[in-house]
Design a protein around this motif. Structure first.
Motif, PDB file in Angstrom:
ATOM      1  N   GLU A  15      25.121   1.991   9.277  1.00 35.40           N
ATOM      2  CA  GLU A  15      25.990   1.016   9.923  1.00 35.40           C
ATOM      3  C   GLU A  15      25.177  -0.213  10.315  1.00 35.40           C
ATOM      4  N   PRO A  16      25.482  -1.361   9.695  1.00 33.65           N
ATOM      5  CA  PRO A  16      24.640  -2.554   9.859  1.00 33.65           C
ATOM      6  C   PRO A  16      24.466  -2.985  11.320  1.00 33.65           C
ATOM      7  N   LEU A  18      24.511  -1.132  14.033  1.00 34.43           N
ATOM      8  CA  LEU A  18      23.597  -0.216  14.717  1.00 34.43           C
ATOM      9  C   LEU A  18      22.161  -0.441  14.265  1.00 34.43           C
ATOM     10  N   ASN A  41      21.077   4.013   3.085  1.00 36.05           N
ATOM     11  CA  ASN A  41      21.505   5.296   2.501  1.00 36.05           C
ATOM     12  C   ASN A  41      20.320   6.232   2.270  1.00 36.05           C
ATOM     13  N   GLN A  43      19.270   7.925  -0.297  1.00 36.81           N
ATOM     14  CA  GLN A  43      18.434   7.830  -1.489  1.00 36.81           C
ATOM     15  C   GLN A  43      17.373   6.743  -1.318  1.00 36.81           C
ATOM     16  N   LYS A  62      23.582  11.215   9.587  1.00 30.07           N
ATOM     17  CA  LYS A  62      24.756  11.129   8.713  1.00 30.07           C
ATOM     18  C   LYS A  62      24.721   9.824   7.915  1.00 30.07           C
ATOM     19  N   PRO A  64      25.413   8.057   3.702  1.00 30.88           N
ATOM     20  CA  PRO A  64      25.867   8.337   2.335  1.00 30.88           C
ATOM     21  C   PRO A  64      24.674   8.618   1.425  1.00 30.88           C
ATOM     22  N   GLY A  65      24.916   9.300   0.333  1.00 31.65           N
ATOM     23  CA  GLY A  65      23.837   9.592  -0.616  1.00 31.65           C
ATOM     24  C   GLY A  65      23.120  10.883  -0.259  1.00 31.65           C
TER      25      GLY A  65
ATOM     26  N   ARG B 242      32.235  -1.156  11.486  1.00 34.51           N
ATOM     27  CA  ARG B 242      31.125  -0.204  11.442  1.00 34.51           C
ATOM     28  C   ARG B 242      30.456  -0.174  10.073  1.00 34.51           C
ATOM     29  N   PRO B 281      31.002   8.515   2.053  1.00 37.53           N
ATOM     30  CA  PRO B 281      29.866   9.156   1.390  1.00 37.53           C
ATOM     31  C   PRO B 281      29.363   8.387   0.172  1.00 37.53           C
TER      32      PRO B 281
END
Lengths: 264, 367
Positions: A15-16, A18, A41, A43, A62, A64-65, B242, B281
């Motif tokens: 989240e940019p 944060l 992410n 990766q 948490k 993505p990737g 977000r 995701p």
């Protein structure tokens, strides 16, 4: 020992806002720390960390990737043997992994939203660890092992039968006959004494469905039925590998899972 | 009171029903024998009269019940028609019953004329009126049973819907205002206060808007598309703050459909699923579009995303494992659609090319 004037840190947060806030808070509270990159992410954090070798890693759990835990595990397996492993601070929205259990471990954890006071404590703890100049790797492996056990487990009944599509047939493989599971790109190779079959799933989805007393994860990409393990051997460089009943190939054990084969 | 009624359908087992009418019939026959013997004084031998009475009664029962089964194939039957049939059947039963009883008792077969001379019209009136009375009695009894059944079914159905609505409410509250969502949003808000106070103010407004909308929509049984779209917009605004440039969205609601009534929590969960399983995701994120349109008497609501695609959704088709209990599964939406709109409503998921998912709700438009 890294000179404290050129300490480098990497932030992994999807989240940019944060990420920007954490970066700003760190600059305010620890101006000597250099933020070399901020990635969004799982990766990218593995690639960047391996390439840039930061001293400190702020890892959102948490993402993505890959989750922060998966990224940390992969880094631990890929990390060159004689290099100091970065100190990891896990960042999580709430205490879903009961991360407070890792107060004693090599890294710290902070809960979002991160307050200045809490971040100050984290910074003090990191500075203390950097001074200790210890080998963080053992502690890290320890931490990863703990984290892995903390992952939310599915309450499902363990699988008793694997159904694998072979051509236009379905092969039924009793779970007790499986010697090991090996992850490939999008599939898992199910290996028995007689044959190998591919199933379309990931180790992450499969693991909670296996009886953990029978199946041990020994590497990021390998889960082995411990009843088929004949020998665990350590070569001169300290790498562990397993000799199996019914198969000629041997399996590598990553150091994250080496503790499974310490002498009783 | 309706002039026609469908013939009462009893759900009791046939054997029990037959036994019951047989017992009632015997009771009526005994009473008739008493009337014939002691009131009409046609023949002072009670037992002989009872045999006659039983024969007439049993034949009447046989004819009328057979008639009922034959008529039952027709969807509706006029009560008056059936009573006319009963009169004819009872006359026939009287004639044949007397023959049968005479033969059984070894009496002369011309008994009928003798009986008729003795009792005459009184006997006919008695038989016919008893038969009609009994028929009406059974008719009303089974109508009553049918009404009771209907009421019970209706009640069960409404209890089912209520239960599902309640479940959906609870799940919605869990799913929407789950700690994750709130903590993450608050974390973002807190960071924004330091970074960009005016934007933080905007975000706080969105959050209040979202909380108010989702709390109120969870408490009512029906909402309008305009309200539902406002709720989705608040949710997506928060999510795009977000997720930054990983999320873009577009909501399209034609003005003519703004007032259309819809049950809450059918559309919103699809948007949440698209984010949770499709876009969050996915490393590069993507876009969500929600479009309402009308096709004849059907309302079409499309939620499309450019996320990971159906494989990521597949876990939603099964009951979610305990660890994901907080999200509203598609099965819940399916169930509620059936309960609220019946077979006319549907939810379909299709892969979107080149990647992503299109979820389509089809609902009948209320007149």
């Amino acid at each position: 020992m890294t000179n404290s004037s050129n300490l480098r840190a990497l932030i992994a947060e999807d989240e940019p806002i944060l990420a920007a806030a954490l970066q700003q808070a760190l600059q305010r509270l620890w101006p000597e720390l250099q933020i070399i990159a901020s990635v969004d992410n799982g990766q990218a954090v593995v690639e960047q960390t391996l390439r840039q070798r930061p001293d400190i890693l702020f890892l959102d759990i948490k993402m993505p990737g890959k989750t922060g835990l998966e990224a940390a595990q992969e880094l631990a397996e890929e990390w060159p043997e004689n290099e100091a492993f970065p100190l990891i601070v896990f960042v999580t929205a709430y205490d879903e992994y009961a991360v407070s259990a890792f107060e004693q471990a090599a890294a710290d954890y902070v809960l979002k939203p991160i307050s200045d006071a809490r971040l100050g404590k984290t910074i003090a703890r990191l500075q203390q660890r950097l001074q200790q100049n210890g080998d963080g790797n053992a502690a890290l492996d320890n931490l990863i092992g703990q984290l892995r056990n903390m992952q939310p487990k599915a309450s499902a009944e363990p699988l008793t039968m694997i159904r694998a599509a072979v051509g236009n047939q379905i092969r039924m493989i009793p779970i007790g006959e499986v010697i090991y599971f090996e992850a490939t790109d999008k599939y898992i190779n199910v290996v028995t004494a007689e044959h190998e079959s591919l199933i379309r799933t990931s180790l992450k989805e499969l693991l909670p469905q296996l009886d953990s007393r029978q199946f041990w994860q020994v590497h990021r990409g390998t889960i082995v039925n411990h009843q088929f393990i004949q020998l665990a051997t350590r070569d001169e460089s300290g790498k562990l590998s397993l000799k199996l009943r019914g198969r000629s190939e041997s399996l590598a054990v990553s150091r994250v899972f080496a503790h499974l084969f310490r002498q009783m | 009171m309706k002039p026609t009624t469908s013939l009462p359908q009893n759900d009791q087992p046939l054997a029990r029903r037959l036994l019951r009418s047989l017992l009632v019939n015997i009771g009526i026959d005994v009473i008739c024998a008493v009337i014939v013997t002691y009131v009409m004084r046609i023949n002072d031998l009670f037992w002989t009269n009872l045999v006659f009475s039983l024969c007439i009664g049993m034949l009447a029962l046989l004819f009328i019940q057979t008639g009922r089964y034959l008529f039952q194939r027709k969807a509706t039957l006029h009560k008056v028609h059936f009573l006319a049939f009963t009169m004819v059947a009872s006359g026939l039963a009287l004639f044949l019953g007397i023959q049968l009883a005479s033969w059984m008792l070894g009496l002369a077969v011309d008994n009928f004329s003798m009986y008729m001379n003795l009792g005459g019209l009184g006997l006919v009136i008695l038989t016919v009126s008893v038969c009609i009375g009994a028929t009406l009695f059974f008719w009303n009894l089974s109508t009553l049973a049918e009404l009771r059944n209907q009421a019970a079914t209706e009640k069960a159905r409404s209890v089912g819907i209520e239960k599902q609505a309640l479940q959906a409410q609870l799940q919605m509250l869990q799913a929407q205002i789950e700690p994750h969502m709130l903590f993450n949003t608050l974390a973002t808000l807190q960071s924004l206060i330091a970074l960009d106070p005016p934007r933080a103010q905007q975000m706080l407004d969105q959050l209040i808007h979202f909380l108010r909308a989702s709390l109120s929509s969870s408490r009512i049984e029906q909402t309008t598309l305009a309200q539902e779209f406002a709720l989705m917009e608040a949710y997506l605004e928060l999510m795009s703050l977000r997720m930054g440039n990983r999320l873009s969205f577009d909501l399209r609601l034609p003005a003519a459909l703004r007032g259309t009534v819809i049950a809450p929590m059918l559309l919103q969960p699809l948007v949440e699923n698209a984010i949770k399983h499709g876009l969050e995701p996915k490393i590069e994120g993507g876009r969500i579009e929600v479009v309402a349109s009308r096709q004849g008497q059907l309302l079409l609501l499309d939620v499309s995303d450019t996320g990971l695609g159906l494989t990521a959704w597949s876990s939603l088709q099964q009951p979610p494992p305990a660890s994901h209990a907080s999200h509203i599964g598609l099965s819940n939406i399916h169930e509620r659609l059936q309960a609220l709109y019946g077979a006319q409503a549907s939810l379909t998921l299709k892969p979107k090319l080149p990647h992503g998912v299109v979820a389509q709700l089809q609902l009948p438009i209320p007149p």
